[in-house]
Scaffold this motif. Structure first.
Motif, PDB file in Angstrom:
ATOM      1  N   GLN A   1      58.956 -65.419 -19.636  1.00  0.00           N
ATOM      2  CA  GLN A   1      58.126 -64.217 -19.734  1.00  0.00           C
ATOM      3  C   GLN A   1      57.617 -63.756 -18.374  1.00  0.00           C
ATOM      4  O   GLN A   1      56.753 -62.891 -18.298  1.00  0.00           O
ATOM      5  CB  GLN A   1      56.925 -64.485 -20.651  1.00  0.00           C
TER       6      GLN A   1
ATOM      7  N   SER B   1      49.471 -56.009 -20.056  1.00  0.00           N
ATOM      8  CA  SER B   1      50.360 -56.144 -21.201  1.00  0.00           C
ATOM      9  C   SER B   1      49.806 -55.373 -22.393  1.00  0.00           C
ATOM     10  O   SER B   1      48.638 -55.009 -22.433  1.00  0.00           O
ATOM     11  CB  SER B   1      50.532 -57.620 -21.585  1.00  0.00           C
TER      12      SER B   1
ATOM     13  N   GLU C   1      52.697 -63.890 -17.662  1.00  0.00           N
ATOM     14  CA  GLU C   1      53.342 -63.811 -18.975  1.00  0.00           C
ATOM     15  C   GLU C   1      53.249 -62.429 -19.602  1.00  0.00           C
ATOM     16  O   GLU C   1      52.233 -61.764 -19.514  1.00  0.00           O
ATOM     17  CB  GLU C   1      52.730 -64.851 -19.911  1.00  0.00           C
ATOM     18  N   GLU C   2      54.349 -62.021 -20.231  1.00  0.00           N
ATOM     19  CA  GLU C   2      54.469 -60.811 -21.037  1.00  0.00           C
ATOM     20  C   GLU C   2      54.643 -59.545 -20.211  1.00  0.00           C
ATOM     21  O   GLU C   2      54.924 -58.497 -20.763  1.00  0.00           O
ATOM     22  CB  GLU C   2      53.254 -60.627 -21.966  1.00  0.00           C
TER      23      GLU C   2
ATOM     24  N   THR D   1      61.439 -58.946 -28.344  1.00  0.00           N
ATOM     25  CA  THR D   1      60.675 -59.655 -29.370  1.00  0.00           C
ATOM     26  C   THR D   1      60.267 -58.738 -30.511  1.00  0.00           C
ATOM     27  O   THR D   1      60.411 -59.088 -31.692  1.00  0.00           O
ATOM     28  CB  THR D   1      59.426 -60.289 -28.746  1.00  0.00           C
TER      29      THR D   1
END
Length: 648
Positions: free
Chosen positions: A596, A205, A600-601, A345
């Motif tokens: 997400q 990420s 995540e992300e 985001t």
């Protein structure tokens, strides 16, 4: 470049092992098999580094400081960490994982097998050679051991020495290194390159890479951030490193993109991190005091925190006045109710940060209002959502706290930190789940937010699964006004199970009126309903709103969640609204939802929806959600992802 040179550059600081969020994930079996491949000369792949600037870089190993460029290892972190750990007999600095994974590897001179130390068969047995000792001392340190083992038998001495030499020569093996360099290679570009190169493995990420670059210049950044995260976790709030870094980024640069941190020097980052940690603690206190959002399960809208942190930064770390605080919280609540920071985001955050810069909280609110067609209003149908993952679940909890709703058994106002046995707050289904199932209502209807209220544990146990037509009638006699304080319709006809849907409609009307009334009060200025009469020090005490066991009515979900946790993937939101990232509108209610992605992300959002309509399925697919209709189907996906989770 030879492996020995790579390890030397790790110690000198020319090559840094980046502090990615996932840390070290290999198992002992993978370490053993990796060295077996090295020993046999099998291909192990090349490495990828990113050349970025470093300021007085504190390196691993000898801790020497250096200026200029540093090469962050992007692809090959697990392999280099393994080589470093086994060669040195200890993990590298800032290692996150189980040190035993890298220590105690031994080699059998007879079978040519690698195994980790087992006293029963290896103690005082010269056929087993400590690999770390061999790599550090070389052959010279083991001639005597081989001589004593072979007792002059030349037929064994030669092969044993040759086998040990093959291990020592591992350090002389050449590995190809690709380097990403150039001023145009920003964090965004490098992450895209890495994820294309590493398409079969764990994704990187932007936050991972930004933090790696910061740690190259200030190794204590990650431990400092983890200490703050641990403090908040102890108080009931679980946040991620990326989230904290995003707050720091907004505070220091006024923008959302992690790439902006490239222009921030170490002293400025250190100061900004300290200010941000203080600001977040202040926000958590204020949100717990003013809105009653005093623990993680009801703290929605975490994507809005960078904007609020920036506002506090602009005013020396505190709210300039109560009016600014209340209007900011008015914006904050509406931002999570309408999914302001779902989807893109960075885009929404940049718009909000610019609005804050241009016109303060009022312009923030105007921007959100325009995105909502000119109106910020809670309507009864908004409470149609189900489960504690619904955006309106935190709103229900907030209303319960700020209006001091009464416990249905005792009439005592519900608040945080209640003392006494069986006094913690719990979620209560006004119409018991079992009775609604018997009557044929579906999961979404049963777990509607409008069917929730909050009680003390004692009252919840006393009510149990009783018929609402019975126990609600008793409450009206024993605790006058308790039902009204929890926005429960007082018409006895609505307490019958056959009229359950009418009950939900009536309660949604009451809840929407209460929500709008309080939110308008926030916007218009401080009112007597202010739980935070004085700023508290420290973090708010945790009130635990207890959920029923996860997946209790979804076949296979409970065991799936256990498997997901063991695989190191993110925990899902349960019984949660799934949001259309383009409009912020709810699409459906998912049994489990990873907004997400499992990692995540960096992954695609994943949803488990048991029986979606054709319209819901189409909307989910159009929004690029990965949709599964059973726990078994999702379990197979999890296992496939886990198989790809490790570097090969």
């Amino acid at each position: 470049m030879r492996i020995s040179q790579i390890l030397d550059k790790v110690d000198s600081g020319d090559i840094a092992l980046p502090e990615f969020q996932r840390g070290y994930v290999w198992t002992r079996d993978q370490v053993r098999e990796f060295f077996q491949s090295l020993y046999r000369g099998y291909p192990i792949g090349g490495f990828l580094t990113w050349s970025t600037k470093a300021e007085t870089t504190q390196t691993r190993g000898n801790g020497a400081a250096r200026d200029g460029a540093i090469h962050l290892l992007l692809d090959g972190q697990q392999r280099v960490t393994t080589l470093y750990g086994v060669t040195h007999g200890r993990p590298p600095r800032f290692f996150e994982g189980n040190p035993a994974t890298l220590t105690g590897l031994h080699f059998n001179l007879d079978t040519e097998a690698f195994e980790f130390y087992a006293p029963a068969k290896m103690k005082d047995n010269p056929v087993w050679v400590d690999v770390s000792s061999l790599l550090q001392q070389g052959l010279a340190g083991h001639f005597q051991q081989v001589t004593e083992l072979t007792q002059g038998d030349g037929r064994l001495y030669g092969p044993y020495i040759e086998r040990l030499n093959r291990i020592t020569q591992i350090k002389e093996r050449d590995i190809h290194i690709d380097e990403v360099t150039g001023q145009d290679k920003t964090i965004d570009v490098v992450v895209e390159i890495f994820n294309k190169v590493n398409s079969g493995g764990t994704k990187l990420s932007k936050g991972d890479l930004a933090l790696a670059a910061i740690c190259a210049s200030w190794p204590e950044a990650r431990p400092t951030m983890n200490a703050a995260l641990s403090t908040w976790s102890d108080a009931g709030f679980d946040f991620k490193l990326d989230w904290l870094l995003r707050n720091v980024n907004a505070v220091l640069t006024g923008e959302a993109q992690f790439s902006k941190l490239a222009d921030v020097d170490v002293p400025t980052f250190q100061k900004g991190l300290t200010e941000t940690i203080d600001s977040i603690a202040h926000l958590l206190n204020a949100l717990g005091g003013r809105l009653g959002l005093d623990h993680g399960k009801v703290l929605s809208g975490r994507g809005a925190f960078p904007v609020m942190s920036r506002l506090l930064h602009d005013h020396g770390g505190r709210f300039p006045d109560a009016m600014t605080r209340d209007r900011l919280f008015h914006w904050y609540v509406h931002s999570f109710l309408w999914g302001r920071h779902t989807g893109a985001t960075e885009t929404a955050l940049n718009q909000d940060l610019q609005a804050l810069e241009d016109g303060g909280v009022d312009q923030l609110t105007d921007l959100l209002r325009r995105s909502r067609g000119g109106r910020l209003e809670v309507r009864p149908d908004d409470f149609v959502g189900a489960g504690m993952g619904s955006r309106f679940y935190p709103l229900l909890y907030m209303l319960t706290r700020v209006h001091r709703a009464q416990d249905l058994g005792s009439g005592v106002p519900l608040r945080d930190g209640m003392l006494g046995r069986l006094s913690s707050l719990q979620v209560h289904h006004i119409f018991p789940k079992a009775r609604l199932r018997e009557y044929g209502y579906n999961r979404t209807e049963i777990n509607a937010v409008a069917n929730f209220c909050f009680l003390t544990q004692d009252t919840n146990l006393r009510v149990g699964a009783r018929n609402p037509a019975d126990y609600l009638a008793e409450i009206t006699q024993r605790v006058p006004d308790a039902l009204e304080s929890q926005w429960i319709p007082v018409d006895p006809r609505l307490w019958r199970v056959e009229n359950y849907l009418d009950f939900l409609a009536a309660r949604r009307e009451l809840l929407s009126y209460a929500a709008n009334d309080f939110l308008d009060t926030l916007h218009d200025g401080p009112s007597p309903v202010d739980l935070m009469a004085a700023t508290r020090t420290g973090l708010p005490p945790t009130t635990v709103a207890v959920a029923e066991p996860a997946g209790d009515d979804v076949p296979g979900l409970a065991s799936l969640l256990t498997e997901v946790a063991k695989a190191g993937f993110a925990a899902p939101e349960l019984d949660s609204e799934v949001i259309d990232p383009r409009t912020g509108a709810a699409i459906t209610v998912a049994a489990a939802y990873w907004p997400q992605g499992l990692q995540e992300e960096v992954g695609a959002p994943v949803v488990l929806v048991l029986d979606p309509t054709a319209k819901e399925q189409g909307a989910l697919e159009a929004s690029d959600y990965r949709v599964f209709h059973s726990a078994d189907a999702l379990r197979q996906y999890v296992r496939n992802m886990r198989a790809q989770h490790f570097e090969q």
